[in-house]
Design an enzyme around this catalytic site. Structure first.
Site, PDB file in Angstrom:
ATOM      1  N   ASP A   1      59.023  89.589  10.395  1.00  0.00           N
ATOM      2  CA  ASP A   1      59.006  90.996  10.784  1.00  0.00           C
ATOM      3  C   ASP A   1      57.675  91.680  10.533  1.00  0.00           C
ATOM      4  O   ASP A   1      57.610  92.896  10.397  1.00  0.00           O
ATOM      5  CB  ASP A   1      60.105  91.738  10.020  1.00  0.00           C
ATOM      6  CG  ASP A   1      60.071  91.437   8.516  1.00  0.00           C
ATOM      7  OD1 ASP A   1      58.980  91.127   7.997  1.00  0.00           O
ATOM      8  OD2 ASP A   1      61.132  91.489   7.882  1.00  0.00           O
TER       9      ASP A   1
ATOM     10  N   GLU B   1      63.644  83.119  11.713  1.00  0.00           N
ATOM     11  CA  GLU B   1      64.201  84.126  10.810  1.00  0.00           C
ATOM     12  C   GLU B   1      64.568  85.385  11.601  1.00  0.00           C
ATOM     13  O   GLU B   1      64.199  86.502  11.263  1.00  0.00           O
ATOM     14  CB  GLU B   1      63.240  84.468   9.674  1.00  0.00           C
ATOM     15  CG  GLU B   1      63.934  85.192   8.517  1.00  0.00           C
ATOM     16  CD  GLU B   1      62.971  85.589   7.412  1.00  0.00           C
ATOM     17  OE1 GLU B   1      63.078  85.026   6.307  1.00  0.00           O
ATOM     18  OE2 GLU B   1      62.121  86.474   7.650  1.00  0.00           O
TER      19      GLU B   1
ATOM     20  N   GLU C   1      58.850  96.938   8.821  1.00  0.00           N
ATOM     21  CA  GLU C   1      59.464  95.654   9.124  1.00  0.00           C
ATOM     22  C   GLU C   1      60.774  95.766   9.915  1.00  0.00           C
ATOM     23  O   GLU C   1      61.042  94.956  10.810  1.00  0.00           O
ATOM     24  CB  GLU C   1      59.702  94.870   7.835  1.00  0.00           C
ATOM     25  CG  GLU C   1      58.430  94.353   7.175  1.00  0.00           C
ATOM     26  CD  GLU C   1      57.823  95.333   6.199  1.00  0.00           C
ATOM     27  OE1 GLU C   1      58.180  96.546   6.247  1.00  0.00           O
ATOM     28  OE2 GLU C   1      56.986  94.915   5.377  1.00  0.00           O
TER      29      GLU C   1
ATOM     30  N   HIS D   1      55.533  95.328  -4.658  1.00  0.00           N
ATOM     31  CA  HIS D   1      54.445  95.616  -3.726  1.00  0.00           C
ATOM     32  C   HIS D   1      54.833  96.538  -2.577  1.00  0.00           C
ATOM     33  O   HIS D   1      53.966  97.071  -1.909  1.00  0.00           O
ATOM     34  CB  HIS D   1      53.910  94.308  -3.111  1.00  0.00           C
ATOM     35  CG  HIS D   1      54.818  93.710  -2.081  1.00  0.00           C
ATOM     36  ND1 HIS D   1      55.927  92.961  -2.408  1.00  0.00           N
ATOM     37  CD2 HIS D   1      54.783  93.763  -0.723  1.00  0.00           C
ATOM     38  CE1 HIS D   1      56.532  92.569  -1.310  1.00  0.00           C
ATOM     39  NE2 HIS D   1      55.874  93.041  -0.273  1.00  0.00           N
TER      40      HIS D   1
ATOM     41  N   ARG E   1      55.591  99.168   0.327  1.00  0.00           N
ATOM     42  CA  ARG E   1      55.049 100.502   0.590  1.00  0.00           C
ATOM     43  C   ARG E   1      56.008 101.594   0.148  1.00  0.00           C
ATOM     44  O   ARG E   1      55.605 102.599  -0.432  1.00  0.00           O
ATOM     45  CB  ARG E   1      54.758 100.663   2.094  1.00  0.00           C
ATOM     46  CG  ARG E   1      53.542  99.931   2.600  1.00  0.00           C
ATOM     47  CD  ARG E   1      53.284 100.303   4.060  1.00  0.00           C
ATOM     48  NE  ARG E   1      52.149  99.601   4.624  1.00  0.00           N
ATOM     49  CZ  ARG E   1      52.225  98.434   5.241  1.00  0.00           C
ATOM     50  NH1 ARG E   1      53.399  97.843   5.382  1.00  0.00           N
ATOM     51  NH2 ARG E   1      51.144  97.864   5.732  1.00  0.00           N
TER      52      ARG E   1
ATOM     53  N   HIS F   1      49.924  92.303  -7.136  1.00  0.00           N
ATOM     54  CA  HIS F   1      49.528  92.369  -5.737  1.00  0.00           C
ATOM     55  C   HIS F   1      48.121  92.949  -5.611  1.00  0.00           C
ATOM     56  O   HIS F   1      47.702  93.778  -6.426  1.00  0.00           O
ATOM     57  CB  HIS F   1      50.519  93.241  -4.957  1.00  0.00           C
ATOM     58  CG  HIS F   1      50.478  93.052  -3.484  1.00  0.00           C
ATOM     59  ND1 HIS F   1      49.596  93.718  -2.669  1.00  0.00           N
ATOM     60  CD2 HIS F   1      51.206  92.256  -2.663  1.00  0.00           C
ATOM     61  CE1 HIS F   1      49.791  93.359  -1.410  1.00  0.00           C
ATOM     62  NE2 HIS F   1      50.758  92.471  -1.378  1.00  0.00           N
TER      63      HIS F   1
END
Length: 405
Positions: free
Chosen positions: A110, A132, A146, A219, A221, A251
């Site tokens: 994604d 996936e 995503e 990590h 957003r 990260h």
């Protein structure tokens, strides 16, 4: 008549030229088994294109995973907007598709590279296969971007390789023809087992067996800023107990580092390390007792090794792990995170239930199913020998367990 005209062997069909697009570490991990299988077959010619989002990590990882990139695109700019990255990727990937004219483009998951790879192929009338496929949270902007990316890829792709029956059910409910959807398991399981068999990774924990080992990754957003700062405080409180060692691969994102380093640096119970290579991360996952993560892929890897996972997010596109009991969606509230973790540290029965829940995401044969189906699609019947693995049937009702038939 030429003396060779009646005796020359039939060369058979030309190899299927499959362009695999990847730009991030998770894409490399999940497409590597497919690239390796195709490279080992006379019936496929894999053309691996790296888009460069995680450029430094990708170069070392692909070498470790025995994958050769044919094209490396340099598209990243510091702190660039998603719109600019998307436009640049569609342009550059379109150039590669036009130059190479692959028979097929394969994208995974994604990411922005997956979406733009699918778009570039669609614009050039090249069919797309989605590895996936079918993951959904039901919230268009969570995770961002995503969730929307994978929905859009679902409208473009013509072969949808879903990791679980639930994921397949999402696609069928959205109107994707059932004949285009195949439940395969997740290739992340195949690759994790492969790299652990190589024995090349190094466990990052330093404590003896007297301490419980917690592996933490943060990590996303949507978690950055004050939310992540609060989660950092919860991790410090956990370390203050003195009965656990926390390893946190930090990260590279400045937004992550600027928040977590002030909260966690200097604590003797917290070991902050630079981002780990795949082999070292896999060994560390295998060596831990418990995982706290906002990652998607680790929710699939942890159950493979019997490691309970606490998911530090408000939604998950992988509810199968939660339903199976291998993971728990705890959200981002620091008190809830603390309580959920302490329970698993203190309640051995609760810990064992999660550790023994099993893996709903696959049996290690996803790659074989994917390559065999593509062989059938392109008439490369000789490659169909790889179908000697259990088949899996999509269940439109969306059941969450992974079952073979």
């Amino acid at each position: 008549m030429s003396p060779n005209s009646s005796t020359a062997p039939d060369p058979g069909p030309a190899p299927v030229r499959a362009m695999l697009v990847l730009g991030t570490r998770p894409e490399a991990i999940k497409l590597a088994p497919v690239a390796r299988a195709m490279a080992a077959s006379p019936h496929f010619e894999p053309l691996v294109v790296t888009t460069g989002q995680h450029r430094e990590m990708l170069q070392q990882m692909l070498e470790l995973l025995n994958v050769q990139a044919k094209f490396e695109l340099d598209v990243m700019r510091e702190r660039q907007e998603l719109s600019k990255l998307t436009a640049r990727l569609v342009d550059r990937l379109g150039e590669v598709v036009r130059a190479e004219r692959p028979d097929l483009v394969i994208v995974q998951g994604d990411t922005t590279s997956a979406l733009t790879g699918a778009l570039a192929a669609f614009y050039e009338h090249v069919p797309v296969a989605h590895v996936e496929a079918g993951l959904r949270t039901g919230v268009a902007d969570n995770p961002f971007p995503e969730e929307l990316n994978r929905r859009l890829i679902g409208r473009i792709a013509r072969r949808h390789f879903a990791p679980t029956p639930r994921a397949a059910g999402h696609l069928i409910a959205e109107g994707v023809p059932a004949g285009e959807v195949f439940v395969t398991g997740n290739t992340v399981v195949d690759n994790l087992l492969w790299v652990l068999e190589q024995g090349v990774g190094r466990d990052q924990f330093e404590s003896s067996g007297a301490l419980r080992r917690l592996l933490v990754t943060l990590h996303r957003r949507e978690n950055q800023g004050d939310t992540m700062r609060a989660m950092g405080k919860a991790l410090r409180r956990l370390a203050d107990r003195g009965d656990a060692e926390i390893v946190l691969p930090l990260h590279r994102s400045p937004a992550v580092r600027e928040v977590l380093l002030p909260e966690l640096s200097g604590h003797p119970g917290i070991r902050i390390v630079e981002p780990l290579g795949y082999a070292d991360f896999s060994a560390t996952l295998a060596g831990c007792d418990l995982v706290l993560t906002d990652s998607g892929g680790i929710q699939e890897e942890a159950p493979t090794l019997g490691k309970p996972a606490l998911v530090l997010r408000t939604t998950t596109e992988r509810p199968e792990a939660v339903e199976a009991g291998a993971a728990r969606l705890v959200g981002t509230d620091p008190d809830v995170i603390m309580d959920a973790t302490v329970r698993l540290l203190d309640d051995e029965a609760a810990y064992r239930r999660m550790a023994k829940a099993g893996n709903p995401f696959g049996d290690g044969h996803a790659t074989a199913r994917i390559v065999a189906q593509l062989a059938r699609d392109f008439g490369v019947e000789a490659a169909a020998a790889s179908t000697a693995v259990p088949s899996v049937t999509p269940r439109p009702g969306g059941a969450g367990s992974y079952s073979t038939a």
